[in-house]
Design an enzyme around this catalytic site. Sequence first.
Site, PDB file in Angstrom:
ATOM      1  N   ASP A  52       0.818  -1.211   0.000  1.00  0.00           N
ATOM      2  CA  ASP A  52       0.000   0.000   0.000  1.00  0.00           C
ATOM      3  C   ASP A  52       0.853   1.263   0.000  1.00  0.00           C
ATOM      4  O   ASP A  52       0.468   2.287  -0.563  1.00  0.00           O
ATOM      5  CB  ASP A  52      -0.934   0.000   1.212  1.00  0.00           C
ATOM      6  CG  ASP A  52      -2.086  -0.985   1.046  1.00  0.00           C
ATOM      7  OD1 ASP A  52      -2.314  -1.432  -0.094  1.00  0.00           O
ATOM      8  OD2 ASP A  52      -2.745  -1.301   2.048  1.00  0.00           O
ATOM      9  N   GLU A 130      -5.452   9.477   4.650  1.00  0.00           N
ATOM     10  CA  GLU A 130      -5.806  10.331   5.772  1.00  0.00           C
ATOM     11  C   GLU A 130      -4.849  11.488   5.950  1.00  0.00           C
ATOM     12  O   GLU A 130      -3.743  11.510   5.397  1.00  0.00           O
ATOM     13  CB  GLU A 130      -5.859   9.532   7.078  1.00  0.00           C
ATOM     14  CG  GLU A 130      -4.517   9.156   7.672  1.00  0.00           C
ATOM     15  CD  GLU A 130      -3.910   7.901   7.114  1.00  0.00           C
ATOM     16  OE1 GLU A 130      -2.747   8.000   6.641  1.00  0.00           O
ATOM     17  OE2 GLU A 130      -4.545   6.836   7.129  1.00  0.00           O
TER      18      GLU A 130
END
Length: 271
Positions: A52, A130
């Site tokens: 990721d 985020e």
Amino acid sequence: MKRTDAPLVFAITSKGDDISNALAQKMKTYLLDFDLRYDEEEPDLVISVGGDGTLLYAFHRYCHRLDKTAFVGVHTGHLGFYADWVPEELEKLVIAIAKTPYQVVEYPLLEVTIRYLNGGSEAKYLALNECTVKCVSGTLVMDVEIRGDLFERFRGDGLCISTPTGSTAYNKALGGAILHPSLEAIQVTEMASINNRVFRTIGSPLVLPAHHTCLLKPVNHVDFQITIDHLSLLHKEVKSIQCRVADEKVRFARFRPFPFWRRVRDSFIAD
């Protein structure tokens, strides 16, 4: 469906380890043999080989052309929530890219705008996962406004503002909810808030729809450590931090079905 008469233009980003680099080079060779074109500057498709973190790097590298570029991930890292493919499926993926029109799936992003006390130019960022806000030292004290109204004065270690896809990352570790990426929303989650007879916070994650803006206003003039995905930034003289659902979206290339809840199960529950 994405396919035109012109050859597909692709680029590859690698985690950088030997396995990922070898896989990336093999994919590049195979795709060039299919007469596809390699261009790291203006690709139609970016293939992320790694975990990721590799895909986050690829996203930020090409965030200036999100309306023109789609992403697909090959998982060779420790965590592959964004990756649909594994190394053993290399040839199957190459054939799919070369021969099959792919479906484009769009997911919401987080827009973060930082304004400064000196009135200088504001800083604007896009996050796939985020944004986190912490003090460099001491307790974070922030007024939290929602749609222009004061909601609370937060005291604690920090705040995490996440996208639906990012809700499975740091937000989940903080006890936040997992949001399906079809929801146009952001989530505000507390980090170790102070709650006693004197100080109060809501103590629960907040899910804000696309037409709601969250504005964080520092109560004290301190330096802030602000992260945008994997990027860690030191900001001084901050007047406010505005968070909202971005107008832009991230685009993923889907060559086969991979439902979101199956992805969640495979990442966190399945053996």
